[in-house]
Write a protein that holds these residues in place. Sequence first.
Motif, PDB file in Angstrom:
ATOM      1  N   LYS A 201      -2.017   9.496   8.739  1.00 32.02           N
ATOM      2  CA  LYS A 201      -2.176  10.954   8.783  1.00 32.02           C
ATOM      3  C   LYS A 201      -2.022  11.464  10.214  1.00 32.02           C
ATOM      4  O   LYS A 201      -2.585  10.915  11.149  1.00 32.02           O
TER       5      LYS A 201
ATOM      6  N   GLU B 258       0.834  -1.192   0.000  1.00 26.66           N
ATOM      7  CA  GLU B 258       0.000   0.000   0.000  1.00 26.66           C
ATOM      8  C   GLU B 258       0.872   1.247   0.000  1.00 26.66           C
ATOM      9  O   GLU B 258       1.988   1.249   0.531  1.00 26.66           O
TER      10      GLU B 258
ATOM     11  N   ASN C 275       0.439  13.493  -0.107  1.00 22.76           N
ATOM     12  CA  ASN C 275      -0.747  12.777   0.313  1.00 22.76           C
ATOM     13  C   ASN C 275      -0.328  11.557   1.125  1.00 22.76           C
ATOM     14  O   ASN C 275       0.781  11.040   0.955  1.00 22.76           O
ATOM     15  N   TYR C 276      -1.234  11.157   2.017  1.00 25.34           N
ATOM     16  CA  TYR C 276      -0.954  10.081   2.954  1.00 25.34           C
ATOM     17  C   TYR C 276      -2.134   9.113   3.017  1.00 25.34           C
ATOM     18  O   TYR C 276      -3.296   9.511   2.850  1.00 25.34           O
ATOM     19  N   VAL C 277      -1.835   7.885   3.306  1.00 20.71           N
ATOM     20  CA  VAL C 277      -2.909   6.939   3.595  1.00 20.71           C
ATOM     21  C   VAL C 277      -3.532   7.359   4.927  1.00 20.71           C
ATOM     22  O   VAL C 277      -2.833   7.880   5.818  1.00 20.71           O
ATOM     23  N   ASP C 278      -4.823   7.159   5.053  1.00 19.50           N
ATOM     24  CA  ASP C 278      -5.538   7.666   6.234  1.00 19.50           C
ATOM     25  C   ASP C 278      -4.939   7.160   7.550  1.00 19.50           C
ATOM     26  O   ASP C 278      -4.895   7.895   8.544  1.00 19.50           O
ATOM     27  N   SER C 279      -4.453   5.954   7.554  1.00 16.77           N
ATOM     28  CA  SER C 279      -3.995   5.344   8.801  1.00 16.77           C
ATOM     29  C   SER C 279      -2.733   5.992   9.374  1.00 16.77           C
ATOM     30  O   SER C 279      -2.399   5.769  10.543  1.00 16.77           O
TER      31      SER C 279
END
Length: 115
Positions: free
Chosen positions: A64, A46, A58-62
């Motif tokens: 942030k 991922e 941008n970042y994966v939500d987990s």
Amino acid sequence: QGQLVESGGGLVQAGGSLRLSCAASGTIFRFNAMGWYRRAPGKQRELVARMTKGGTTNYVDSVKGRFTISRDNAKNTIYLQMNSLKPEDTAVYYCNAALDVLNYWGQGTQVTVSS
């Protein structure tokens, strides 16, 4: 042309911090974007964090609020500062650089977070 070398992985307790580095051969400014991916055991790879040539991130939500991607153009290096690490962050982390339709990858660095 697209050699990427990661460093900075290791074993850390939950709540701790690590900083990953990815050094590129040559200027990183030629890449459209650079980022960090990870693959945890039994899971698909991922995207964790990404920065475009223009500096958009941008970042994966987990991750942030906990992880920060940055770069040093003079050192041809990108970083991933990881704070408040959780056991679920355990994975092999890979540096990626995108140049038009080409993708370059580092060899990966293991991050293990113990509970």
